[in-house]
Design an enzyme around this catalytic site. Structure first.
Site, PDB file in Angstrom:
ATOM      1  N   CYS A  44       0.821  -1.216   0.000  1.00 24.78           N
ATOM      2  CA  CYS A  44       0.000   0.000   0.000  1.00 24.78           C
ATOM      3  C   CYS A  44       0.852   1.262   0.000  1.00 24.78           C
ATOM      4  O   CYS A  44       0.648   2.167  -0.793  1.00 24.78           O
ATOM      5  CB  CYS A  44      -0.940  -0.006   1.205  1.00 24.78           C
ATOM      6  SG  CYS A  44      -1.940   1.494   1.328  1.00 24.78           S
ATOM      7  N   CYS A  49      -1.665   1.671  -3.078  1.00 35.68           N
ATOM      8  CA  CYS A  49      -2.722   2.674  -3.037  1.00 35.68           C
ATOM      9  C   CYS A  49      -2.225   4.089  -2.746  1.00 35.68           C
ATOM     10  O   CYS A  49      -2.800   5.051  -3.259  1.00 35.68           O
ATOM     11  CB  CYS A  49      -3.802   2.266  -2.034  1.00 35.68           C
ATOM     12  SG  CYS A  49      -3.197   1.533  -0.515  1.00 35.68           S
ATOM     13  N   LYS A  52      -0.353   5.431  -5.913  1.00 37.35           N
ATOM     14  CA  LYS A  52      -1.348   5.450  -6.982  1.00 37.35           C
ATOM     15  C   LYS A  52      -2.305   6.630  -6.810  1.00 37.35           C
ATOM     16  O   LYS A  52      -2.651   7.305  -7.785  1.00 37.35           O
ATOM     17  CB  LYS A  52      -2.130   4.141  -6.984  1.00 37.35           C
ATOM     18  CG  LYS A  52      -3.265   4.084  -7.995  1.00 37.35           C
ATOM     19  CD  LYS A  52      -4.293   3.050  -7.585  1.00 37.35           C
ATOM     20  CE  LYS A  52      -4.965   3.434  -6.281  1.00 37.35           C
ATOM     21  NZ  LYS A  52      -5.842   2.376  -5.732  1.00 37.35           N
ATOM     22  N   ALA A 116      12.848 -13.834   5.560  1.00 39.57           N
ATOM     23  CA  ALA A 116      12.787 -14.803   6.651  1.00 39.57           C
ATOM     24  C   ALA A 116      11.969 -16.009   6.225  1.00 39.57           C
ATOM     25  O   ALA A 116      10.998 -15.877   5.466  1.00 39.57           O
ATOM     26  CB  ALA A 116      12.184 -14.161   7.893  1.00 39.57           C
ATOM     27  N   TYR A 179     -10.091  -3.248 -10.366  1.00 41.54           N
ATOM     28  CA  TYR A 179      -9.876  -1.847  -9.992  1.00 41.54           C
ATOM     29  C   TYR A 179      -8.506  -1.340 -10.416  1.00 41.54           C
ATOM     30  O   TYR A 179      -8.361  -0.180 -10.824  1.00 41.54           O
ATOM     31  CB  TYR A 179     -10.106  -1.655  -8.487  1.00 41.54           C
ATOM     32  CG  TYR A 179      -9.059  -2.248  -7.582  1.00 41.54           C
ATOM     33  CD1 TYR A 179      -8.000  -1.490  -7.121  1.00 41.54           C
ATOM     34  CD2 TYR A 179      -9.138  -3.579  -7.171  1.00 41.54           C
ATOM     35  CE1 TYR A 179      -7.037  -2.028  -6.284  1.00 41.54           C
ATOM     36  CE2 TYR A 179      -8.193  -4.127  -6.340  1.00 41.54           C
ATOM     37  CZ  TYR A 179      -7.134  -3.355  -5.899  1.00 41.54           C
ATOM     38  OH  TYR A 179      -6.182  -3.897  -5.079  1.00 41.54           O
ATOM     39  N   GLU A 183      -8.198   1.893 -12.786  1.00 41.31           N
ATOM     40  CA  GLU A 183      -7.556   3.072 -12.206  1.00 41.31           C
ATOM     41  C   GLU A 183      -6.375   3.530 -13.056  1.00 41.31           C
ATOM     42  O   GLU A 183      -6.254   4.726 -13.380  1.00 41.31           O
ATOM     43  CB  GLU A 183      -7.109   2.762 -10.778  1.00 41.31           C
ATOM     44  CG  GLU A 183      -8.263   2.662  -9.807  1.00 41.31           C
ATOM     45  CD  GLU A 183      -7.851   2.167  -8.420  1.00 41.31           C
ATOM     46  OE1 GLU A 183      -8.636   2.378  -7.479  1.00 41.31           O
ATOM     47  OE2 GLU A 183      -6.765   1.576  -8.288  1.00 41.31           O
ATOM     48  N   ARG A 206     -16.094  -6.730 -11.393  1.00 38.82           N
ATOM     49  CA  ARG A 206     -17.009  -7.683 -10.769  1.00 38.82           C
ATOM     50  C   ARG A 206     -17.087  -7.421  -9.267  1.00 38.82           C
ATOM     51  O   ARG A 206     -16.085  -7.144  -8.626  1.00 38.82           O
ATOM     52  CB  ARG A 206     -16.529  -9.113 -11.019  1.00 38.82           C
ATOM     53  CG  ARG A 206     -16.678  -9.555 -12.458  1.00 38.82           C
ATOM     54  CD  ARG A 206     -16.382 -11.044 -12.595  1.00 38.82           C
ATOM     55  NE  ARG A 206     -16.535 -11.489 -13.977  1.00 38.82           N
ATOM     56  CZ  ARG A 206     -17.690 -11.816 -14.535  1.00 38.82           C
ATOM     57  NH1 ARG A 206     -18.806 -11.735 -13.822  1.00 38.82           N
ATOM     58  NH2 ARG A 206     -17.750 -12.215 -15.787  1.00 38.82           N
ATOM     59  N   HIS A 438     -26.949  21.906   1.401  1.00 31.24           N
ATOM     60  CA  HIS A 438     -27.089  22.420   0.040  1.00 31.24           C
ATOM     61  C   HIS A 438     -26.154  23.600  -0.202  1.00 31.24           C
ATOM     62  O   HIS A 438     -25.930  24.408   0.701  1.00 31.24           O
ATOM     63  CB  HIS A 438     -28.552  22.859  -0.167  1.00 31.24           C
ATOM     64  CG  HIS A 438     -28.842  23.366  -1.527  1.00 31.24           C
ATOM     65  ND1 HIS A 438     -28.983  22.549  -2.619  1.00 31.24           N
ATOM     66  CD2 HIS A 438     -29.018  24.640  -1.968  1.00 31.24           C
ATOM     67  CE1 HIS A 438     -29.239  23.279  -3.677  1.00 31.24           C
ATOM     68  NE2 HIS A 438     -29.268  24.553  -3.321  1.00 31.24           N
ATOM     69  N   GLU A 443     -25.931  15.732  -0.912  1.00 31.89           N
ATOM     70  CA  GLU A 443     -27.326  15.915  -0.501  1.00 31.89           C
ATOM     71  C   GLU A 443     -28.268  14.998  -1.266  1.00 31.89           C
ATOM     72  O   GLU A 443     -29.397  14.731  -0.821  1.00 31.89           O
ATOM     73  CB  GLU A 443     -27.749  17.366  -0.665  1.00 31.89           C
ATOM     74  CG  GLU A 443     -27.892  17.837  -2.101  1.00 31.89           C
ATOM     75  CD  GLU A 443     -28.357  19.287  -2.197  1.00 31.89           C
ATOM     76  OE1 GLU A 443     -29.410  19.593  -1.618  1.00 31.89           O
ATOM     77  OE2 GLU A 443     -27.663  20.088  -2.861  1.00 31.89           O
TER      78      GLU A 443
END
Length: 449
Positions: A44, A49, A52, A116, A179, A183, A206, A438, A443
């Protein structure tokens, strides 16, 4: 704790789950060590992520600079420099890597910067030859990109290497419908690369609601991204001109400058000695665990993507926290996998939580669906022909909201708060009784009729 071992806990893998488990275990009083063969932070932080999302931000400026003119801004000649963005992203990755390392060191976690392997029931052997023992062992090695077997596959690259490109390709073929594929398709397209996506089926993403998948496909095609469905690799070869010729099933050959594989991720569990000590594995190489993340061997646990439960960073972090609290905090804790929100940082982004419409109809029978199909105010002024779609799925009898799905600007940011309502079991009436904020896109969630 146990004096007959070198450590109370030895963690293999310093990604999000492993770092959280190690830090919290140490805070509970355990003597902890962790081994990482790459960089502290895992997929990550280092190659997933986080970098990215920085590329997503960089790509969004392509449209923002164009839209700004409709808002009265005079925008002069613009030029994008990939290397500037790439290097700045690397710089921030270095910062986060340092922060993760500092977190472990602050909690007196011993760090071994090497691979390891398990070589005995309580024994770990490092690449340097050093052998250590631990009362408890945690596997948190994550997952690695899957690369399709086809002639010439070595000519392509995966998301791991995408952040290190020397230059942007003029034409790229991205394999996959998930994804990662969508992306990076959006990122490269905004940077001016011609993008072609090939996918084995005729569906993208999917697991996400079909209405949103169809909307993203429509918008992506409007932006110039090409899709070739029911396509599988026959082979990749380099031409005399230095391009790549890709042959595939059901479609003509195409020439591109780069091929990226985004065909899923598989548990990173090879060459760890897991089978040698008798750990039960699944067909995909995933480590089988119970609800407390314990393997079939009492003192060995696993969290995160290597278990192939839910491959999301926040889930790995939750699993790491639960492990530490269970084993060292005297507080048996398991993770709930219900109502996990997720997002696709495409252009525009998607987000969802709970059941899709199809899942709800199959499981509940009686279902009410509410839709809001609208153009964001910014897109109206900018003249951008791009509509957002929000979808609320409710139990037909109780009115309880069982799913929320949206595609549009800032959808993931809105979804994080909305997911709390779904997790809490709120109803459509609860949303109706909430005054709208608003003018916002959010909303729409309380105005559906």
């Amino acid at each position: 704790m146990a004096d007959e071992y070198d450590y109370d806990l030895f963690t293999i893998g310093a990604g999000s789950g492993g770092v959280r488990a190690s830090r919290v275990s140490a805070a509970h009083g355990a003597k902890v060590a962790i081994a990482e063969e790459h960089r502290i932070g895992g997929t990550c932080v280092i190659r997933g992520c986080v970098p990215k999302k920085m590329l997503v931000y960089g790509a969004q400026f392509a449209e923002d600079l164009e839209d700004a003119q409709k808002f009265g801004w005079t925008v002069g000649e613009t030029k994008f420099d990939w290397k500037v963005l790439r290097d700045n992203v690397f710089e921030d990755v270095d910062r986060i890597n340092g922060a993760y390392t500092n977190t472990l060191e602050t909690h007196d976690v011993k760090i071994f910067h090497e691979k390891a392997r398990l070589t005995g029931p309580h024994e770990i052997t490092l690449d340097s030859g050093k052998v250590v023992t631990a009362k408890h062992i945690l596997i948190a090695t994550g997952a690695t990109p899957h690369v399709p077997e086809c002639p010439g596959h070595e000519l392509g690259f995966t998301s791991n290497e995408a952040f290190h490109l020397d230059e942007l390709p003029k034409r790229i073929l991205i394999a996959g419908g998930g994804y990662i594929a969508n992306e990076f398709a959006g990122i490269f397209n905004e940077f001016g690369t011609h993008v072609t996506i090939i996918n084995r089926s005729d569906k993208i993403l999917r697991g996400y609601d079909e209405s949103l998948r169809d909307r993203l496909l429509q918008i992506s095609m409007m932006k110039g991204i090409e899709f070739k469905f029911h396509a599988e690799f026959r082979g990749i070869e380099k031409t005399d001109e230095g391009c790549l010729r890709v042959s595939m099933t059901n479609h003509d050959d195409i020439e591109v400058d780069a091929v990226m594989f985004a065909t899923g991720r598989v548990p990173h569990t090879k060459d760890l000695g897991l089978e040698d000590v008798g750990i039960e594995m699944g067909e995909k190489g995933e480590i089988k665990v119970d609800r407390f993340s314990k393997t079939n061997i009492d003192h060995i646990y696993a969290v995160g993507d290597c278990t192939d439960r839910v491959q999301l960073t926040p889930v790995a972090i939750r699993e790491g926290q639960a492990f530490a609290d269970t084993v060292f905090g005297n507080d048996p804790t398991s993770v709930s996998y219900d109502h996990i929100p997720s997002a696709v940082f495409s252009h525009p982004p998607m987000a969802g939580v709970g059941m899709t419409e199809g899942e709800a109809k199959n499981q509940l029978g009686s279902v009410k669906v509410y839709l809001s199909d609208f153009k964001a105010m910014k897109n109206v002024v900018a003249g951008r022909n791009e509509r957002s779609l929000y979808k609320m799925i409710c139990d037909g009898d109780s009115g309880r909201i069982v799913g929320l799905h949206m595609i549009g600007p800032e959808a993931p940011e809105i979804m994080q708060a909305a997911a709390i309502a779904v997790k809490a079991g709120l109803t459509k009436k609860d949303f109706d009784a909430t005054v709208a904020l608003h003018p916002t896109m959010a909303e729409e969630l309380v105005l559906m009729r």
